[in-house]
Design an enzyme around this catalytic site. Structure first.
Site, PDB file in Angstrom:
ATOM      1  CG  HIS A 173      34.546  18.771 -29.414  1.00  0.00           C
ATOM      2  ND1 HIS A 173      35.399  19.818 -29.698  1.00  0.00           N
ATOM      3  CD2 HIS A 173      35.125  17.669 -29.958  1.00  0.00           C
ATOM      4  CE1 HIS A 173      36.438  19.378 -30.395  1.00  0.00           C
ATOM      5  NE2 HIS A 173      36.309  18.069 -30.558  1.00  0.00           N
ATOM      6  NE  ARG A 239      46.240  24.486 -33.752  1.00  0.00           N
ATOM      7  CZ  ARG A 239      45.264  23.701 -33.333  1.00  0.00           C
ATOM      8  NH1 ARG A 239      44.000  24.016 -33.561  1.00  0.00           N
ATOM      9  NH2 ARG A 239      45.542  22.593 -32.664  1.00  0.00           N
TER      10      ARG A 239
HETATM   11  C1  LIG Z   1      31.848  10.589 -37.458  1.00  0.00           C
HETATM   12  C2  LIG Z   1      31.838  11.821 -36.978  1.00  0.00           C
HETATM   13  C3  LIG Z   1      32.733  12.344 -35.892  1.00  0.00           C
HETATM   14  C4  LIG Z   1      32.368  13.807 -35.851  1.00  0.00           C
HETATM   15  C5  LIG Z   1      30.920  13.787 -36.215  1.00  0.00           C
HETATM   16  C6  LIG Z   1      30.898  12.900 -37.437  1.00  0.00           C
HETATM   17  O1  LIG Z   1      29.604  12.444 -37.742  1.00  0.00           O
HETATM   18  C7  LIG Z   1      31.470  13.683 -38.628  1.00  0.00           C
HETATM   19  C8  LIG Z   1      32.288  14.904 -38.157  1.00  0.00           C
HETATM   20  C9  LIG Z   1      33.163  14.606 -36.936  1.00  0.00           C
HETATM   21  C10 LIG Z   1      33.598  15.874 -36.247  1.00  0.00           C
HETATM   22  C11 LIG Z   1      34.909  16.455 -36.738  1.00  0.00           C
HETATM   23  C12 LIG Z   1      35.216  17.756 -35.964  1.00  0.00           C
HETATM   24  C13 LIG Z   1      34.993  17.642 -34.464  1.00  0.00           C
HETATM   25  C14 LIG Z   1      33.665  16.910 -34.187  1.00  0.00           C
HETATM   26  C15 LIG Z   1      33.361  16.947 -32.695  1.00  0.00           C
HETATM   27  C16 LIG Z   1      32.577  17.514 -35.048  1.00  0.00           C
HETATM   28  O2  LIG Z   1      31.829  18.408 -34.779  1.00  0.00           O
HETATM   29  O3  LIG Z   1      32.552  16.862 -36.249  1.00  0.00           O
HETATM   30  C17 LIG Z   1      33.738  15.516 -34.777  1.00  0.00           C
HETATM   31  C18 LIG Z   1      32.559  14.598 -34.551  1.00  0.00           C
HETATM   32  C19 LIG Z   1      32.633  13.764 -33.294  1.00  0.00           C
HETATM   33  O4  LIG Z   1      33.664  13.178 -32.951  1.00  0.00           O
HETATM   34  O5  LIG Z   1      31.614  13.715 -32.598  1.00  0.00           O
HETATM   35  O1  LIG Z   2      42.085  21.280 -34.201  1.00  0.00           O
HETATM   36  C1  LIG Z   2      42.214  20.947 -33.014  1.00  0.00           C
HETATM   37  O2  LIG Z   2      43.118  21.313 -32.273  1.00  0.00           O
HETATM   38  C2  LIG Z   2      41.160  20.051 -32.416  1.00  0.00           C
HETATM   39  C3  LIG Z   2      40.385  19.275 -33.451  1.00  0.00           C
HETATM   40  C4  LIG Z   2      39.394  18.388 -32.819  1.00  0.00           C
HETATM   41  O3  LIG Z   2      39.210  18.371 -31.633  1.00  0.00           O
HETATM   42  C5  LIG Z   2      38.594  17.479 -33.670  1.00  0.00           C
HETATM   43  O4  LIG Z   2      38.702  17.540 -34.918  1.00  0.00           O
HETATM   44  O5  LIG Z   2      37.841  16.684 -33.086  1.00  0.00           O
HETATM   45 FE   LIG Z   3      37.947  16.718 -31.045  1.00  0.00          FE
END
Ligand SMILES: C=C1C[C@]23C[C@@]1(O)CC[C@H]2[C@@]12CCC[C@@](C)(C(=O)O1)[C@H]2[C@@H]3C(=O)O
Ligand SMILES: O=C(O)CCC(=O)C(=O)O
Ligand SMILES: [Fe+2]
Length: 311
Positions: A173, A239
């Site tokens: 992502h 982790r």
């Molecule tokens: C503000 C945000 C960034 C995020 C999507 C969200 O609405 C809340 C969760 C965030 C997170 C954390 C883990 C990785 C990520 C890609 C995800 O799925 O949820 C990020 C989102 C993002 O950066 O797009």
């Molecule tokens: O845990 C990781 O190594 C990546 C986490 C991450 O990519 C995220 O929280 O957006």
């Molecule tokens: Fe990320």
């Protein structure tokens, strides 16, 4: 083997090294960042305490559907039909409400450490942000929202996975915000680099990993690309990672900075807020950025070395 740059913030060449890393990798590790090791240790311990709670307790702070804050599976996992060996806890402001549910007594320690961590991370993010933009003549007057503190913190937990061939950590992502600052206690992060494929980002003692998010690609009019990354599953080690997301308030619209736009380099993106962008991304995690582009041709021709936006 290619690897993301490690940059010492005390190095007098740090600004140029950071610019180069952002343009070529979209990722770097930073040392001598001024965040106390004891604060990172305390935040790591607080995250581990949270994830070590019994499942029924964690579910008391479960993220309600449509909400972003709370305990649950990161949204990106939901759009990838595979098994993901991860759980997360997203904090969007004060952690108090959720912490009270998790620890009816004794939530103060968790809240104090989260608040201190959010504050310190915001300071570091701003320092890096102005280092990256300062050489392009961009000042605080050009970006008013930067004064408002970004409170977004994702705690990621990856239990040791008995069979990593059947499950992985976090899908590939890009992050949707402006800058992400990540602490990882052990290896697992990988970054995608054209011509190399997936490149490991090994933990470096004292270092934090910094990466460009989609909204920085928008603001910088493609000067700084957001980059795909993922987390692998580890067969033996537990982790934990702490991802701090810096960006504008969720409802503030951003667009390419006027100082990075001219007749030969027109604005490549429509104005978009973080929340608006998230709504697009939930539907299409892989290609959301292309949905806010107004003109693809110019950016495809950009060669970073000839880019008029470069310092
Ligand atoms: C503000 C945000 C960034 C995020 C999507 C969200 O609405 C809340 C969760 C965030 C997170 C954390 C883990 C990785 C990520 C890609 C995800 O799925 O949820 C990020 C989102 C993002 O950066 O797009
Ligand atoms: O845990 C990781 O190594 C990546 C986490 C991450 O990519 C995220 O929280 O957006
Ligand atoms: Fe990320």
């Amino acid at each position: 083997m290619a690897s993301i740059p490690i940059i010492d913030l005390n190095d007098e060449n740090a600004p140029e090294l950071i610019l180069h890393a952002c343009k070529t990798w979209g990722f770097f590790q930073v040392v001598n960042h001024n965040i106390k090791e004891s604060l990172i240790d305390e935040m790591e311990a607080a995250a581990k305490d949270l994830f070590a709670l019994p499942m029924e307790q964690k579910l008391k702070a479960e993220k309600p559907p449509g909400d972003i804050a709370g305990y649950g599976v990161p949204p990106v996992c939901l759009s990838h039909p595979k098994r993901w060996w991860t759980e997360g806890f997203f904090i969007a402001g004060s952690p108090l409400e959720h912490a009270r549910l998790l620890w009816p007594r004794g939530h103060k320690t968790f809240c104090d450490v989260v608040e201190e961590y959010q504050k310190e991370m915001n300071t570091l993010a701003l320092r890096l942000f102005w280092l990256m933009l300062g050489s392009h003549g961009i000042t605080k007057d050009d970006i008013k929202w930067a004064e408002i503190k970004s409170p977004y913190l994702q705690l990621n937990s990856y239990p040791a996975c008995p069979d990593p061939s059947r499950a992985s950590g976090l899908p590939d992502h890009t992050d949707s915000g402006v800058l992400t600052i990540l602490y990882q206690n052990t290896s697992g992060l990988q970054v995608h680099k054209e011509g190399f494929g997936w490149v490991d980002v090994p933990p470096v003692p004292g270092a934090l990993v910094v990466n460009i998010g989609d909204l920085f690609q928008v603001l910088s009019n493609d000067l700084f690309p957001s980059v795909f990354h993922r987390a692998t599953a580890n067969p033996t080690q537990y982790r934990v990672t702490l991802a701090y997301f810096f960006g504008p308030p969720l409802d503030v619209e951003v667009s390419p900075l006027a100082k990075l736009v001219d007749n030969s380099y027109p604005a490549l993106y429509k104005p978009i807020s973080w929340i608006g962008y998230r709504a697009i991304k939930v539907k299409d995690y892989g290609r959301a950025i292309s949905k806010v582009r107004v003109c693809t041709q110019a950016s495809e021709n950009v060669d970073t070395d000839d880019d008029p936006n470069s310092a």
